[in-house]
Design a protein around this motif. Structure first.
Motif, mmCIF file in Angstrom:
data_model
loop_
_atom_site.group_PDB
_atom_site.id
_atom_site.type_symbol
_atom_site.label_atom_id
_atom_site.label_comp_id
_atom_site.label_asym_id
_atom_site.label_seq_id
_atom_site.Cartn_x
_atom_site.Cartn_y
_atom_site.Cartn_z
ATOM 1 N N LYS A 204 0.908 -0.981 -0.070
ATOM 2 C CA LYS A 204 -0.108 -0.135 -0.174
ATOM 3 C C LYS A 204 0.901 1.301 0.166
ATOM 4 C CE LYS A 204 -4.136 -1.593 2.137
ATOM 5 N NZ LYS A 204 -5.078 -1.723 3.328
ATOM 6 N N GLY A 205 2.188 1.198 0.700
ATOM 7 C CA GLY A 205 2.966 2.267 0.676
ATOM 8 C C GLY A 205 4.219 1.849 0.962
ATOM 9 N N VAL A 206 5.114 2.641 1.249
ATOM 10 C CA VAL A 206 6.442 2.418 2.054
ATOM 11 C C VAL A 206 6.662 3.556 3.091
ATOM 12 C CG1 VAL A 206 7.807 3.950 0.310
ATOM 13 C CG2 VAL A 206 8.846 1.957 1.655
ATOM 14 N N ASP B 288 13.305 9.778 -4.571
ATOM 15 C CA ASP B 288 12.735 9.936 -6.010
ATOM 16 C C ASP B 288 12.381 8.343 -6.377
ATOM 17 O OD1 ASP B 288 13.304 12.758 -5.818
ATOM 18 O OD2 ASP B 288 15.168 12.496 -7.076
ATOM 19 N N ASP B 289 13.366 7.311 -6.147
ATOM 20 C CA ASP B 289 12.851 6.113 -6.628
ATOM 21 C C ASP B 289 11.895 5.613 -5.826
ATOM 22 O OD1 ASP B 289 13.471 3.337 -7.537
ATOM 23 O OD2 ASP B 289 14.097 2.944 -5.490
ATOM 24 N N LEU B 290 11.546 5.855 -4.589
ATOM 25 C CA LEU B 290 10.415 5.524 -3.974
ATOM 26 C C LEU B 290 9.156 5.913 -4.350
ATOM 27 C CD1 LEU B 290 11.701 5.166 -0.210
ATOM 28 C CD2 LEU B 290 11.468 3.301 -1.864
ATOM 29 N N CYS B 291 9.380 7.141 -4.646
ATOM 30 C CA CYS B 291 8.042 7.955 -5.096
ATOM 31 C C CYS B 291 7.563 7.488 -6.595
ATOM 32 C CB CYS B 291 8.407 9.448 -5.159
ATOM 33 S SG CYS B 291 8.360 10.374 -3.667
ATOM 34 N N GLU B 292 8.466 6.929 -7.281
ATOM 35 C CA GLU B 292 8.174 6.184 -8.701
ATOM 36 C C GLU B 292 7.653 4.934 -8.325
ATOM 37 O OE1 GLU B 292 8.862 7.112 -11.859
ATOM 38 O OE2 GLU B 292 9.213 9.005 -11.019
#
Length: 92
Positions: free
Chosen positions: A14-16, A75-79
């Motif tokens: 669902k998220g991180v 940036d990577d996690l938001c992608e």
């Protein structure tokens, strides 16, 4: 003491939650919070550059390196995730 980062990747999460420790600290600072993260969330509990090692390691790092390290990962996690929760302590 083990100062390694902790990563838990959950398929279809669902998220991180991204944990960022403070200066002169390590990911171990958040050991008590990791169990509170729901099982359907991934976890990134990172080790900032120069931390968790020797004085020489720490002397070769900088705030700029830490900022870039966090920005690149964020940036990577938001992608990859619809929801990103940041948890920081002090400088983190």
């Amino acid at each position: 003491m083990d100062h390694k980062p902790y990563i838990r990747e959950v398929e279809n999460a669902k998220g991180v939650v991204l944990f960022i420790h403070g200066i002169l600290s390590t990911p171990r600072h958040f050991d008590y919070l990791i169990p509170a993260v729901p099982d359907d969330f991934s976890v990134y509990n990172i080790l900032l550059d120069g931390h968790g090692g020797s004085v020489q390691d720490f002397s070769k790092t900088s705030m700029t390196k830490w900022k870039n390290q966090v920005k690149d990962l964020l940036d990577d996690l938001c992608e990859r995730y619809d929801s990103v929760i940041l948890v920081g302590y002090s400088m983190g």
